[in-house]
Motif scaffolding. Structure first.
Motif, PDB file in Angstrom:
ATOM      1  N   SER A 274       0.849  -1.193   0.000  1.00 16.40           N
ATOM      2  CA  SER A 274       0.000   0.000   0.000  1.00 16.40           C
ATOM      3  C   SER A 274       0.883   1.241   0.000  1.00 16.40           C
ATOM      4  CB  SER A 274      -0.875   0.013   1.256  1.00 16.40           C
ATOM      5  OG  SER A 274      -1.522   1.272   1.373  1.00 16.40           O
ATOM      6  N   GLU A 275       0.375   2.303  -0.591  1.00 18.09           N
ATOM      7  CA  GLU A 275       1.103   3.572  -0.532  1.00 18.09           C
ATOM      8  C   GLU A 275       0.878   4.254   0.817  1.00 18.09           C
ATOM      9  OE1 GLU A 275      -1.648   2.985  -1.974  1.00 18.09           O
ATOM     10  OE2 GLU A 275      -2.979   4.733  -2.060  1.00 18.09           O
ATOM     11  N   GLN A 276      -0.069   3.733   1.607  1.00 18.48           N
ATOM     12  CA  GLN A 276      -0.390   4.327   2.908  1.00 18.48           C
ATOM     13  C   GLN A 276       0.412   3.654   4.017  1.00 18.48           C
ATOM     14  OE1 GLN A 276      -2.259   6.899   3.066  1.00 18.48           O
ATOM     15  NE2 GLN A 276      -3.246   6.838   1.055  1.00 18.48           N
TER      16      GLN A 276
ATOM     17  N   GLY B 222      -3.843   2.502   8.626  1.00 18.76           N
ATOM     18  CA  GLY B 222      -5.162   3.131   8.673  1.00 18.76           C
ATOM     19  C   GLY B 222      -6.267   2.263   8.118  1.00 18.76           C
ATOM     20  N   ALA B 223      -7.402   2.891   7.874  1.00 14.93           N
ATOM     21  CA  ALA B 223      -8.603   2.172   7.440  1.00 14.93           C
ATOM     22  C   ALA B 223      -8.558   1.945   5.933  1.00 14.93           C
ATOM     23  CB  ALA B 223      -9.843   2.972   7.841  1.00 14.93           C
ATOM     24  N   TYR B 224      -7.775   0.981   5.526  1.00 16.50           N
ATOM     25  CA  TYR B 224      -7.612   0.652   4.097  1.00 16.50           C
ATOM     26  C   TYR B 224      -7.798  -0.860   3.953  1.00 16.50           C
ATOM     27  CZ  TYR B 224      -5.657   5.322   4.074  1.00 16.50           C
ATOM     28  OH  TYR B 224      -5.490   6.671   4.250  1.00 16.50           O
ATOM     29  N   THR B 225      -9.035  -1.271   3.978  1.00 22.11           N
ATOM     30  CA  THR B 225      -9.359  -2.699   4.001  1.00 22.11           C
ATOM     31  C   THR B 225      -8.685  -3.469   2.861  1.00 22.11           C
ATOM     32  OG1 THR B 225     -11.478  -2.169   4.985  1.00 22.11           O
ATOM     33  CG2 THR B 225     -11.288  -4.344   3.963  1.00 22.11           C
ATOM     34  N   GLY B 226      -8.038  -4.541   3.252  1.00 24.02           N
ATOM     35  CA  GLY B 226      -7.413  -5.414   2.258  1.00 24.02           C
ATOM     36  C   GLY B 226      -6.012  -5.012   1.865  1.00 24.02           C
ATOM     37  N   GLU B 227      -5.545  -3.889   2.389  1.00 23.32           N
ATOM     38  CA  GLU B 227      -4.210  -3.414   1.990  1.00 23.32           C
ATOM     39  C   GLU B 227      -3.139  -3.873   2.995  1.00 23.32           C
ATOM     40  OE1 GLU B 227      -3.430  -1.083  -0.954  1.00 23.32           O
ATOM     41  OE2 GLU B 227      -5.036  -2.516  -1.293  1.00 23.32           O
ATOM     42  N   VAL B 228      -1.899  -3.830   2.571  1.00 24.69           N
ATOM     43  CA  VAL B 228      -0.767  -4.260   3.400  1.00 24.69           C
ATOM     44  C   VAL B 228       0.321  -3.189   3.309  1.00 24.69           C
ATOM     45  CG1 VAL B 228       1.021  -6.029   3.685  1.00 24.69           C
ATOM     46  CG2 VAL B 228      -1.294  -6.711   3.072  1.00 24.69           C
ATOM     47  N   SER B 229       0.790  -2.718   4.456  1.00 25.48           N
ATOM     48  CA  SER B 229       1.769  -1.613   4.456  1.00 25.48           C
ATOM     49  C   SER B 229       3.210  -2.110   4.368  1.00 25.48           C
ATOM     50  CB  SER B 229       1.612  -0.775   5.731  1.00 25.48           C
ATOM     51  OG  SER B 229       2.122  -1.505   6.827  1.00 25.48           O
ATOM     52  N   ALA B 230       4.082  -1.193   4.038  1.00 25.66           N
ATOM     53  CA  ALA B 230       5.512  -1.510   3.965  1.00 25.66           C
ATOM     54  C   ALA B 230       6.027  -1.977   5.329  1.00 25.66           C
ATOM     55  CB  ALA B 230       6.284  -0.272   3.492  1.00 25.66           C
ATOM     56  N   GLU B 231       5.577  -1.314   6.410  1.00 31.03           N
ATOM     57  CA  GLU B 231       6.012  -1.709   7.766  1.00 31.03           C
ATOM     58  C   GLU B 231       5.613  -3.147   8.076  1.00 31.03           C
ATOM     59  OE1 GLU B 231       7.906  -0.277   9.889  1.00 31.03           O
ATOM     60  OE2 GLU B 231       7.953   1.835   9.271  1.00 31.03           O
TER      61      GLU B 231
ATOM     62  N   TYR C 139       6.340   3.517  -4.367  1.00 31.97           N
ATOM     63  CA  TYR C 139       7.808   3.500  -4.344  1.00 31.97           C
ATOM     64  C   TYR C 139       8.297   4.314  -3.147  1.00 31.97           C
ATOM     65  CZ  TYR C 139      12.574   3.890  -6.264  1.00 31.97           C
ATOM     66  OH  TYR C 139      13.945   3.830  -6.465  1.00 31.97           O
ATOM     67  N   ALA C 140       7.700   5.486  -2.967  1.00 35.69           N
ATOM     68  CA  ALA C 140       8.089   6.356  -1.846  1.00 35.69           C
ATOM     69  C   ALA C 140       7.794   5.677  -0.507  1.00 35.69           C
ATOM     70  CB  ALA C 140       7.347   7.690  -1.942  1.00 35.69           C
ATOM     71  N   ALA C 141       6.653   4.985  -0.428  1.00 37.06           N
ATOM     72  CA  ALA C 141       6.284   4.311   0.830  1.00 37.06           C
ATOM     73  C   ALA C 141       7.290   3.209   1.165  1.00 37.06           C
ATOM     74  CB  ALA C 141       4.881   3.725   0.711  1.00 37.06           C
ATOM     75  N   ALA C 142       7.707   2.476   0.146  1.00 31.44           N
ATOM     76  CA  ALA C 142       8.696   1.413   0.364  1.00 31.44           C
ATOM     77  C   ALA C 142      10.003   2.016   0.866  1.00 31.44           C
ATOM     78  CB  ALA C 142       8.926   0.630  -0.926  1.00 31.44           C
ATOM     79  N   LYS C 143      10.462   3.056   0.182  1.00 24.82           N
ATOM     80  CA  LYS C 143      11.739   3.682   0.551  1.00 24.82           C
ATOM     81  C   LYS C 143      11.678   4.268   1.964  1.00 24.82           C
ATOM     82  CE  LYS C 143      14.780   5.218  -1.914  1.00 24.82           C
ATOM     83  NZ  LYS C 143      16.201   4.827  -1.996  1.00 24.82           N
TER      84      LYS C 143
ATOM     85  N   PRO D 284      12.552  -1.177  -3.072  1.00 26.33           N
ATOM     86  CA  PRO D 284      11.552  -1.339  -4.130  1.00 26.33           C
ATOM     87  C   PRO D 284      12.165  -1.969  -5.379  1.00 26.33           C
ATOM     88  CG  PRO D 284      12.180   0.979  -3.923  1.00 26.33           C
ATOM     89  CD  PRO D 284      12.972   0.222  -2.897  1.00 26.33           C
ATOM     90  N   ILE D 285      11.397  -2.830  -6.033  1.00 26.39           N
ATOM     91  CA  ILE D 285      11.758  -3.325  -7.372  1.00 26.39           C
ATOM     92  C   ILE D 285      10.746  -2.672  -8.306  1.00 26.39           C
ATOM     93  CG2 ILE D 285      12.033  -5.345  -8.864  1.00 26.39           C
ATOM     94  CD1 ILE D 285      12.511  -7.053  -6.345  1.00 26.39           C
ATOM     95  N   LEU D 286      11.127  -1.561  -8.883  1.00 23.66           N
ATOM     96  CA  LEU D 286      10.209  -0.762  -9.705  1.00 23.66           C
ATOM     97  C   LEU D 286      10.111  -1.347 -11.113  1.00 23.66           C
ATOM     98  CD1 LEU D 286       8.520   1.881 -10.180  1.00 23.66           C
ATOM     99  CD2 LEU D 286      10.658   2.879 -11.039  1.00 23.66           C
ATOM    100  N   CYS D 287       8.900  -1.789 -11.499  1.00 19.82           N
ATOM    101  CA  CYS D 287       8.715  -2.369 -12.830  1.00 19.82           C
ATOM    102  C   CYS D 287       8.293  -1.302 -13.830  1.00 19.82           C
ATOM    103  CB  CYS D 287       7.637  -3.441 -12.793  1.00 19.82           C
ATOM    104  SG  CYS D 287       8.041  -4.809 -11.707  1.00 19.82           S
ATOM    105  N   VAL D 288       8.969  -1.305 -14.955  1.00 21.78           N
ATOM    106  CA  VAL D 288       8.617  -0.400 -16.051  1.00 21.78           C
ATOM    107  C   VAL D 288       8.616  -1.209 -17.346  1.00 21.78           C
ATOM    108  CG1 VAL D 288       9.617   1.637 -14.905  1.00 21.78           C
ATOM    109  CG2 VAL D 288      11.038   0.292 -16.470  1.00 21.78           C
ATOM    110  N   GLY D 289       7.907  -0.696 -18.344  1.00 18.40           N
ATOM    111  CA  GLY D 289       7.917  -1.412 -19.622  1.00 18.40           C
ATOM    112  C   GLY D 289       6.746  -1.011 -20.485  1.00 18.40           C
TER     113      GLY D 289
END
Ligand code: PEP
Length: 245
Positions: A66-68, A71-80, A112-116, A122-127
């Motif tokens: 999650s970028e958060q 908090g109240a973000y059902t189904g999400e998982v934080s970097a922490e 990406y910012a939340a991970a850092k 972060p493994i940032l995927c582009v393509g």
């Protein structure tokens, strides 16, 4: 000198028993092959703990976050939370997240910012998609995806970070970019990263298998692979990891 890194994206496959068996086979394969590569395993969220307990020489990663922060973000998982479960890496902006779940460049950059911020790598995927490649827009699309992260002005944006070039048309299709096609984009990505880019590992992803890993890894700007389908087969994945030896 950048170390070769091979990351496994198990996606939404398997069971707990499958995860344990695959990891046990992989651990013994990496050990007997004296594999020198860094190996990262990204299982489905519910199996992070099971995999964390059996890591061997591999390290643990997540497929998303999650970028958060909380908090109240059902189904999400934080970097922490991921760090708390033993993860060190997180895949960000995989093309399946972008295309199936509507993750745009801005949200991907926020993740990406939340991970850092949490200390996850972060493994940032582009393509680019096939349509974009055929329209000659590959470098433009990749640049936009990278610039969205640069625009955040994070401290040391590309340190402790990995970029994965994954042409969408090569993911899960059996069509691999040629080593020359991949090298061209990897070199371009490294330029986009600026000074820090010299030390950042840039992985190639898209139908990597034992048969093509060595020629891809031989290119100067290809520092390893992000592997989907072939990472679910212990022998095949071990060979990919050992192709870097
Ligand atoms: C991926 O999903 O990141 C991927 C590269 O998949 P595959 O290896 O199956 O093409």
């Amino acid at each position: 000198m950048r170390k070769t890194l091979v990351a496994a994206n198990w996606k939404m496959h398997g069971t707990k028993a499958f995860a344990v068996e695959l990891l046990e086979k992989l651990n013994s394969g990496l050990e007997s092959g004296k594999c020198s590569a860094q190996v990262v395993i990204c299982p489905p969220y519910p199996y992070l703990g099971v995999v964390a307990d059996k890591m061997g020489q591999a390290e643990l990663g997540a497929q998303n976050l999650s970028e958060q922060p909380s908090g109240a973000y059902t189904g999400e998982v934080s970097a922490e939370m991921l760090l708390d479960c033993g993860a060190r890496y997180a895949i960000i902006g995989h093309s399946e997240r972008r295309s199936l779940y509507g993750e745009g460049n801005e949200l991907v950059a926020a993740k990406y910012a939340a991970a850092k911020a949490a200390g996850l790598i972060p493994i940032l995927c582009v393509g680019e998609s096939l349509e974009e490649r055929e329209a000659g827009k590959t470098l433009q699309i990749v640049a936009e995806q990278i610039q969205a992260v640069i625009a955040l002005g994070l401290p040391e944006t590309w340190q402790n970070a990995v970029v994965a070039y994954e042409p969408v048309w090569a993911i899960g299709t059996g069509k691999t970019a040629t080593p020359e096609q991949a090298q061209e984009v990897h070199q371009f990505i490294r330029q986009q990263l600026g000074e820090a880019g010299g030390a950042t590992q840039i992985l190639y992803g898209g139908s990597v298998k034992a048969a093509n890993a060595e020629e891809l890894f031989a290119k100067p700007d290809i520092d390893g692979a992000l592997v989907g389908g072939a990472s679910l087969k212990a022998d095949e994945f071990t060979k990919i990891c050992c192709a870097a030896n």
